[in-house]
Design a protein around this motif. Structure first.
Motif, PDB file in Angstrom:
ATOM      1  N   ARG A   3      38.363  40.534  48.391  1.00 45.17           N
ATOM      2  CA  ARG A   3      37.611  40.338  49.584  1.00 45.17           C
ATOM      3  C   ARG A   3      37.295  39.238  50.137  1.00 45.17           C
ATOM      4  O   ARG A   3      36.768  38.249  49.325  1.00 45.17           O
ATOM      5  CB  ARG A   3      36.538  41.603  49.634  1.00 45.17           C
ATOM      6  N   LEU A   4      37.323  38.988  51.598  1.00 46.16           N
ATOM      7  CA  LEU A   4      36.939  37.857  52.059  1.00 46.16           C
ATOM      8  C   LEU A   4      35.537  37.969  52.656  1.00 46.16           C
ATOM      9  O   LEU A   4      35.360  38.970  53.346  1.00 46.16           O
ATOM     10  CB  LEU A   4      38.035  37.303  53.196  1.00 46.16           C
ATOM     11  N   MET A  28      35.799  36.537  48.045  1.00 45.96           N
ATOM     12  CA  MET A  28      34.349  37.159  47.307  1.00 45.96           C
ATOM     13  C   MET A  28      34.283  36.393  45.840  1.00 45.96           C
ATOM     14  O   MET A  28      35.309  36.648  45.033  1.00 45.96           O
ATOM     15  CB  MET A  28      34.171  38.502  47.220  1.00 45.96           C
ATOM     16  N   PRO A  29      33.324  35.744  45.546  1.00 42.99           N
ATOM     17  CA  PRO A  29      33.144  35.124  44.200  1.00 42.99           C
ATOM     18  C   PRO A  29      32.955  36.103  43.018  1.00 42.99           C
ATOM     19  O   PRO A  29      32.227  37.158  43.099  1.00 42.99           O
ATOM     20  CB  PRO A  29      31.788  34.182  44.040  1.00 42.99           C
ATOM     21  N   ALA A 120      27.488  31.289  52.164  1.00 42.98           N
ATOM     22  CA  ALA A 120      28.398  32.575  52.253  1.00 42.98           C
ATOM     23  C   ALA A 120      27.416  33.597  52.071  1.00 42.98           C
ATOM     24  O   ALA A 120      26.714  33.762  51.751  1.00 42.98           O
ATOM     25  CB  ALA A 120      29.613  32.216  50.986  1.00 42.98           C
ATOM     26  N   GLU A 121      28.143  34.711  52.697  1.00 42.59           N
ATOM     27  CA  GLU A 121      27.582  36.208  52.309  1.00 42.59           C
ATOM     28  C   GLU A 121      27.271  36.453  50.811  1.00 42.59           C
ATOM     29  O   GLU A 121      26.356  37.224  50.673  1.00 42.59           O
ATOM     30  CB  GLU A 121      28.195  37.114  53.112  1.00 42.59           C
ATOM     31  N   TYR A 122      28.102  36.105  50.048  1.00 45.05           N
ATOM     32  CA  TYR A 122      27.892  36.341  48.676  1.00 45.05           C
ATOM     33  C   TYR A 122      27.818  34.816  47.822  1.00 45.05           C
ATOM     34  O   TYR A 122      29.025  34.450  48.250  1.00 45.05           O
ATOM     35  CB  TYR A 122      28.790  37.329  48.107  1.00 45.05           C
TER      36      TYR A 122
END
Length: 367
Positions: A3-4, A28-29, A120-122
């Motif tokens: 997922r980006l 996504m990390p 980043a978001e995550y």
């Protein structure tokens, strides 16, 4: 396919705003085995130091044009380097041992060595020791101001403390310690609040003056700091500014705190410092400045001391003090993460009192 997620990177300032902010998507990390993945909710508007080899990176505050808005925002401590993240634990690594953390907990991230290059978001945090729980009575937007700005200010006040005590001891029971704080931005506001908390019983003996670097800062100094103000109008001759500063401070000062020192401000500070006086400055560019001005400082027994960001334990203590109301945080303004350009532009124009905080959408609003 992974997922980006969205990422915002704020680089060290250049002359052009568009060269400072980058928005893009990143995978996504994964969750580190001994760490955690954090869903970011809020992030403080700080800039990331680029490598010394970057042609567009500033090597010092002086590399920015003296009249540019970004120069002013860095100089008055509205914009500074750091990494400030607050969010919730999304997942814990499979090798995490005994911990009081669990998915869903609200946390801030200590700016550890090698932290992610942007917001980043995550984000993946390699070890859970870098996560500090946020008390329920503290908003995540307030918590996001702590890991760099507030922590740096706290460590600076701690570093100044022994010098304050030394001056007061030498001047006797009725003597005063005169301190000059440069700037009226977020760092300066934190430093003033933290100093007043740690030195309450000696407030009458510690005289704090603020050097205001732009017109907008005068009202901030009076409203939020309630201290004596001396305006550093860079259009004036240097000797005029030195005399203006000494007049406002009632003579030479014992300590100067200048988070974003330049060659000119160090030269000015040394002319305002009493013998054996101390100048505290950011460690970011201190090596070259100390090398250049060290011999000059030695002639009057002045001391140039670089200040680092602070420790993990200091950050834990800071969270407690802010959550209990013992230290009041500066005001802040929230911008959505995709408004980072607007936030930085307003910081540059000096129209945001305190801090600017970015906010990523929560899961509900994304659906």
């Amino acid at each position: 396919m992974s997922r980006l997620v969205k990422q915002v990177s704020i680089e060290s300032p250049t002359h052009k705003l568009k060269e400072c902010i980058f928005n893009f998507e990143t995978p996504m990390p994964d969750t580190p085995p001994a760490g955690a993945r954090v869903k970011v909710r809020n992030a403080g508007v700080c800039y990331r130091l680029r490598s010394a080899s970057s042609s567009s990176s500033i090597k010092s505050v002086e590399a920015l044009h003296c009249g540019s808005p970004l120069h002013h925002s860095v100089r008055d401590t509205s914009l500074f380097p750091g990494y400030e993240v607050a969010g919730t634990v999304d997942a814990l690594g499979e090798e995490v041992g005994e911990t009081d953390l669990q998915p869903g907990d609200r946390v801030i991230v200590y700016p550890y060595e090698g932290h992610p290059p942007g917001y980043a978001e995550y984000i993946a945090v390699p070890e859970v020791q870098y996560l500090i729980k946020v008390p329920e009575n503290m908003s995540l937007s307030t918590a996001a101001m702590l890991p760099s700005g507030a922590l740096w200010a706290m460590n600076t006040v701690f570093s100044a403390h022994k010098h304050v005590e030394k001056v007061l001891a030498e001047k006797g029971e009725t003597g005063q310690c005169k301190l000059l704080l440069v700037g009226t931005g977020g760092l300066a506001l934190w430093a003033m609040r933290i100093a007043r908390f740690y030195w309450p019983e000696k407030r009458e003996r510690i005289i704090i003056n603020v050097a205001c670097l732009r017109d907008e800062g005068i009202s901030i100094a009076h409203e939020y700091l309630k201290v004596n103000v001396v305006q550093w109008n860079e259009d004036l001759y240097e000797e005029q500014l030195v005399e203006r500063t000494k007049d406002a401070c009632g003579g030479y000062v014992d300590i100067v705190i200048d988070f974003s020192a330049t060659s000119r401000s160090i030269r000015r500070a040394l002319k305002c410092l009493a013998p054996d006086g101390v100048l505290l400055l950011s460690s970011e560019h201190s090596e070259g400045l100390i090398s250049r001005f060290g011999p000059v400082a030695e002639k009057e027994n002045h001391h140039l001391i670089p200040i680092e960001f602070g420790t993990l334990n200091q950050l834990r203590n800071l969270v407690h003090l802010v959550s209990t109301g013992e230290i009041e945080p500066p005001p802040h303004t929230i911008f959505s993460a995709d408004q980072a350009n607007e936030a930085l532009a307003k910081i540059g124009r000096g129209i945001i009192p305190g801090r600017a905080i970015l906010e990523f959408p929560d899961e509900e609003s994304e659906e």
